[in-house]
Design a protein around this motif. Structure first.
Motif, PDB file in Angstrom:
ATOM      1  N   GLN A 261      34.925  29.908  34.649  1.00 15.15           N
ATOM      2  CA  GLN A 261      34.519  29.286  33.372  1.00 15.15           C
ATOM      3  C   GLN A 261      33.008  29.391  33.161  1.00 15.15           C
ATOM      4  N   ASP A 262      32.220  29.119  34.213  1.00 12.11           N
ATOM      5  CA  ASP A 262      30.762  29.164  34.066  1.00 12.11           C
ATOM      6  C   ASP A 262      30.297  30.559  33.690  1.00 12.11           C
ATOM      7  N   ALA A 263      30.885  31.564  34.327  1.00  9.03           N
ATOM      8  CA  ALA A 263      30.500  32.949  34.027  1.00  9.03           C
ATOM      9  C   ALA A 263      30.860  33.297  32.580  1.00  9.03           C
ATOM     10  N   LEU A 264      32.052  32.916  32.162  1.00  3.46           N
ATOM     11  CA  LEU A 264      32.486  33.254  30.802  1.00  3.46           C
ATOM     12  C   LEU A 264      31.646  32.497  29.759  1.00  3.46           C
ATOM     13  N   ASN A 265      31.309  31.269  30.086  1.00  2.00           N
ATOM     14  CA  ASN A 265      30.462  30.481  29.176  1.00  2.00           C
ATOM     15  C   ASN A 265      29.089  31.147  29.025  1.00  2.00           C
ATOM     16  N   ASP A 266      28.564  31.632  30.119  1.00  2.00           N
ATOM     17  CA  ASP A 266      27.282  32.356  30.090  1.00  2.00           C
ATOM     18  C   ASP A 266      27.379  33.619  29.229  1.00  2.00           C
ATOM     19  N   CYS A 267      28.448  34.373  29.434  1.00  2.00           N
ATOM     20  CA  CYS A 267      28.661  35.602  28.651  1.00  2.00           C
ATOM     21  C   CYS A 267      28.775  35.274  27.162  1.00  2.00           C
ATOM     22  N   MET A 268      29.338  34.116  26.851  1.00  2.00           N
ATOM     23  CA  MET A 268      29.583  33.735  25.443  1.00  2.00           C
ATOM     24  C   MET A 268      28.384  33.003  24.840  1.00  2.00           C
TER      25      MET A 268
ATOM     26  N   ALA B 200      40.084  34.861  29.537  1.00  2.00           N
ATOM     27  CA  ALA B 200      40.492  33.500  29.920  1.00  2.00           C
ATOM     28  C   ALA B 200      41.988  33.441  30.251  1.00  2.00           C
ATOM     29  N   GLY B 201      42.759  34.272  29.582  1.00  2.00           N
ATOM     30  CA  GLY B 201      44.204  34.257  29.816  1.00  2.00           C
ATOM     31  C   GLY B 201      44.616  34.904  31.135  1.00  2.00           C
ATOM     32  N   MET B 202      43.704  35.660  31.753  1.00  2.00           N
ATOM     33  CA  MET B 202      44.084  36.387  32.984  1.00  2.00           C
ATOM     34  C   MET B 202      44.331  35.452  34.159  1.00  2.00           C
ATOM     35  N   THR B 203      45.243  35.846  35.034  1.00  2.00           N
ATOM     36  CA  THR B 203      45.381  35.160  36.321  1.00  2.00           C
ATOM     37  C   THR B 203      44.322  35.759  37.259  1.00  2.00           C
ATOM     38  N   ASP B 204      44.121  35.112  38.408  1.00  2.00           N
ATOM     39  CA  ASP B 204      43.128  35.638  39.367  1.00  2.00           C
ATOM     40  C   ASP B 204      43.431  37.086  39.716  1.00  2.00           C
ATOM     41  N   ARG B 205      44.679  37.336  40.100  1.00  2.00           N
ATOM     42  CA  ARG B 205      44.997  38.678  40.599  1.00  2.00           C
ATOM     43  C   ARG B 205      45.003  39.700  39.481  1.00  2.00           C
ATOM     44  N   TYR B 206      45.345  39.283  38.268  1.00  2.00           N
ATOM     45  CA  TYR B 206      45.293  40.218  37.140  1.00  2.00           C
ATOM     46  C   TYR B 206      43.846  40.618  36.877  1.00  2.00           C
ATOM     47  N   ALA B 207      42.929  39.635  36.940  1.00  2.00           N
ATOM     48  CA  ALA B 207      41.504  39.932  36.709  1.00  2.00           C
ATOM     49  C   ALA B 207      40.982  40.896  37.780  1.00  2.00           C
ATOM     50  N   ILE B 208      41.403  40.675  39.026  1.00  2.00           N
ATOM     51  CA  ILE B 208      40.960  41.557  40.112  1.00  2.00           C
ATOM     52  C   ILE B 208      41.480  42.977  39.878  1.00  2.00           C
ATOM     53  N   ARG B 209      42.762  43.066  39.486  1.00  2.00           N
ATOM     54  CA  ARG B 209      43.355  44.388  39.232  1.00  2.00           C
ATOM     55  C   ARG B 209      42.709  45.072  38.034  1.00  2.00           C
ATOM     56  N   GLU B 210      42.475  44.294  36.987  1.00  2.00           N
ATOM     57  CA  GLU B 210      41.865  44.846  35.773  1.00  2.00           C
ATOM     58  C   GLU B 210      40.454  45.373  36.092  1.00  2.00           C
ATOM     59  N   HIS B 211      39.748  44.642  36.935  1.00  2.00           N
ATOM     60  CA  HIS B 211      38.409  45.069  37.345  1.00  2.00           C
ATOM     61  C   HIS B 211      38.495  46.390  38.095  1.00  2.00           C
ATOM     62  N   ARG B 212      39.478  46.476  38.969  1.00  2.00           N
ATOM     63  CA  ARG B 212      39.666  47.715  39.736  1.00  2.00           C
ATOM     64  C   ARG B 212      40.025  48.869  38.804  1.00  2.00           C
ATOM     65  N   ARG B 213      40.918  48.604  37.844  1.00  2.00           N
ATOM     66  CA  ARG B 213      41.322  49.660  36.910  1.00  2.00           C
ATOM     67  C   ARG B 213      40.146  50.179  36.103  1.00  2.00           C
ATOM     68  N   LEU B 214      39.173  49.290  35.799  1.00  2.00           N
ATOM     69  CA  LEU B 214      38.046  49.711  34.967  1.00  2.00           C
ATOM     70  C   LEU B 214      36.887  50.284  35.768  1.00  2.00           C
ATOM     71  N   PHE B 215      36.739  49.824  37.013  1.00  2.00           N
ATOM     72  CA  PHE B 215      35.520  50.195  37.740  1.00  2.00           C
ATOM     73  C   PHE B 215      35.741  51.060  38.981  1.00  2.00           C
ATOM     74  N   ALA B 216      36.941  51.053  39.569  1.00  2.00           N
ATOM     75  CA  ALA B 216      37.139  51.839  40.799  1.00  2.00           C
ATOM     76  C   ALA B 216      37.491  53.275  40.397  1.00  2.00           C
ATOM     77  N   VAL B 217      36.608  54.210  40.731  1.00  2.00           N
ATOM     78  CA  VAL B 217      36.822  55.592  40.284  1.00  2.00           C
ATOM     79  C   VAL B 217      38.026  56.267  40.945  1.00  2.00           C
ATOM     80  N   GLU B 218      38.395  55.777  42.139  1.00  2.00           N
ATOM     81  CA  GLU B 218      39.504  56.442  42.831  1.00  2.00           C
ATOM     82  C   GLU B 218      40.866  55.936  42.363  1.00  2.00           C
TER      83      GLU B 218
END
Ligand code: MG
Length: 380
Positions: A114-121, A359-377
Motif C-alpha cells: 500500500q505504501d509503495a502504491l500510495n507513493d506512486c499515486m 491493487a487487485g493482484m495477489t502476492d504471487r500474481y504480482a511476483i509472476r507479473e513482475h517476472r513476465r515483464l522484467f525477466a528476459v529469460e
C-alpha cells in the motif's frame, strides 16, 4: 435470531442500495435472507474476496502454509465481531458482512504494498486501502447485469469505510458524509473496527512466535501476555510450548472481548441511545476500558518494534516495494502492456486504472507479473 436492541441496525430501516432491487425470495411466508445477509453473500461470492487467500497479512503467502492471510484474518475478525455483536444485541449479520469486506481493497504485500502504491499515486489522488475497499464493492466488481459493483446497502458500505480524510469524503457522496459531519457509524461498524485490532494483535503474536522472529521470553515484557502465560503455566506446568502459546492467546482474546463487552455495555447503559440515529450523534460507544486499551496499546507497540520492524520482515517489504514500483512504472510508460480490459479504463484515467490493476493482484500474481515483464529469460 436474538432480540435486536432499539439502537442496533435494523434491516427494515436501512438507507438502502443505490439501485433499488426486489426483496429476497420468500419461502413458507418468510424472506430467506435479510438485506445484510444478502450483502454478506455477495461479498463471499465476489472475486476480491477469493483473492484475500493469497494476500499478505504480515508474512507473504509463500513463506509458510500456517501463517494468517488476509482471508483467515477476515474470518477471525468476523468470529470475534459476531460474538460481541450478539452479546450486545446488535445485528450479527451486518457485523459479519462488514468484517468479511473490511480488507477487500488491500494491495498485495500488505502495508508495504500500500505504501509503495500510495507513493506512486502521489499527484494522482493517492492510494488508500480503505477507500479502495469501497471502490471494489461500488465499482470494480463486475458481476451483475444492471450495475457495476455489488450494490451493497448503505450500512455495509458505511461500515467498510473506517477512516477517511475530509478531502476524500467530499468525493464519496452518502458514505463520506459522516466524516464531514463528524458523526459515528453504526455500533456494528464500531464493533468490527475494534474486533479487527483484537484479531491482528493476537494472531500476529501467534505468527510471530511460529516464525521464530519473536520469542516467548521477549513477549513476557508485555503485561497482557505475561499475566495470561502465568495463569497457563500455573495450571498446566508441563504443557508443551505450542499448546501453551495457544492457551495463552485464547485467554488474551477472551480478556479483550470480555472487557469490550463490559465497557461498551456500560457506555450504552449510560448514554441510553434509543435508535441508530441517536447512536450516530453520540461519541463512540464501543470501546475497551482505559486500562485494557493501555495494555492493548503496549502489545501493539511491542509488535511494531519487534515484529513489523524485524529485518527479515523488512527485507520482504523492500522486495515488495520494488515490485510494486516497477510494475507501476512499466504500465504507466506503456498502457499497451496492461490486459485488454484495463487498457480501456486506462484511456479514461491512466494512473487510477493502473492502481486498480495492481491493487487487485495477489502476492504471487504480482511476483509472476513482475517476472513476465522484467525477466528476459522468461517465456510467456
Ligand atoms: Mg483488517
Amino acid at each position: 435470531m436474538h432480540q435486536l436492541a432499539s439502537y442496533a441496525t435494523h434491516p427494515a430501516q436501512s438507507k438502502g442500495r443505490h439501485h433499488v432491487e426486489p426483496t429476497s425470495q420468500v419461502f413458507n411466508g418468510i424472506a430467506i435472507r435479510n438485506d445484510f445477509q444478502r450483502d454478506r453473500d455477495r461479498i463471499i461470492h465476489c472475486t476480491a474476496f477469493r483473492r484475500l487467500e493469497y494476500k499478505t497479512q504480515v508474512f507473504v503467502n509463500h513463506e509458510g502454509d500456517l501463517f494468517r492471510t488476509r482471508l483467515t484474518h477476515s474470518l477471525e475478525v468476523a468470529q470475534i465481531a459476531r460474538g460481541v455483536s450478539r452479546a450486545l444485541n446488535l445485528h450479527e449479520d451486518l457485523t459479519e458482512a462488514i468484517a468479511l469486506a473490511h480488507d477487500l481493497g488491500h494491495t498485495p504485500f500488505g502495508h508495504a504494498g500500500q505504501d509503495a502504491l500510495n507513493d506512486c499515486m502521489h499527484g494522482f489522488g493517492g492510494f488508500e486501502h480503505n477507500l479502495q475497499s469501497i471502490r471494489v464493492v461500488d465499482k470494480l466488481e463486475l458481476r451483475y447485469a444492471e450495475f457495476d459493483g455489488l450494490n451493497l446497502t448503505f450500512e455495509l458500505r458505511e461500515g467498510i469505510l473506517k477512516h477517511c480524510s475530509i478531502k476524500n469524503a467530499k468525493t464519496l457522496g452518502d458514505v463520506g458524509q459522516r466524516f464531514i459531519n463528524k458523526t459515528q457509524p453504526s455500533l456494528e461498524a464500531q464493533v468490527t473496527n475494534i474486533a479487527d485490532e483484537i484479531a491482528y494483535n493476537n494472531h500476529d503474536i501467534d505468527d510471530g512466535l511460529r516464525s521464530g522472529l519473536i520469542t516467548l521470553e521477549q513477549l513476557t515484557q508485555v503485561q497482557l501476555f505475561a499475566d495470561n502465560l502465568k495463569i497457563v503455566r500455573a495450571k498446566y506446568p508441563s504443557l508443551n510450548e505450542r499448546r501453551m502459546i495457544n492457551e495463552t492467546i485464547r485467554r488474551m482474546i477472551n480478556a479483550l472481548v470480555m472487557d469490550l463487552c463490559t465497557q461498551s455495555s456500560a457506555n450504552i447503559a449510560k448514554a441510553k441511545p434509543q435508535s441508530l440515529d441517536e447512536v450516530r450523534r453520540m461519541p463512540a460507544l464501543i470501546n475497551l476500558s482505559a486500562s485494557m486499551a493501555k495494555q492493548q496499546h503496549a502489545l501493539k507497540q511491542f509488535l511494531h518494534k519487534n515484529l513489523y520492524q524485524h529485518y527479515k520482515v523488512k527485507r520482504m517489504s523492500a522486495k515488495a516495494d520494488r515490485i510494486i514500483r516497477d510494475l507501476f512504472q512499466a504500465f504507466i510508460a506503456d498502457i499497451g502492456l496492461l490486459p485488454t480490459e484495463f487498457q480501456h479504463q486506462a484511456q479514461i484515467d491512466k494512473p487510477r486504472a493502473v492502481a486498480d490493476y495492481i491493487a487487485g493482484m495477489t502476492d504471487r500474481y504480482a511476483i509472476r507479473e513482475h517476472r513476465r515483464l522484467f525477466a528476459v529469460e522468461e517465456y510467456l
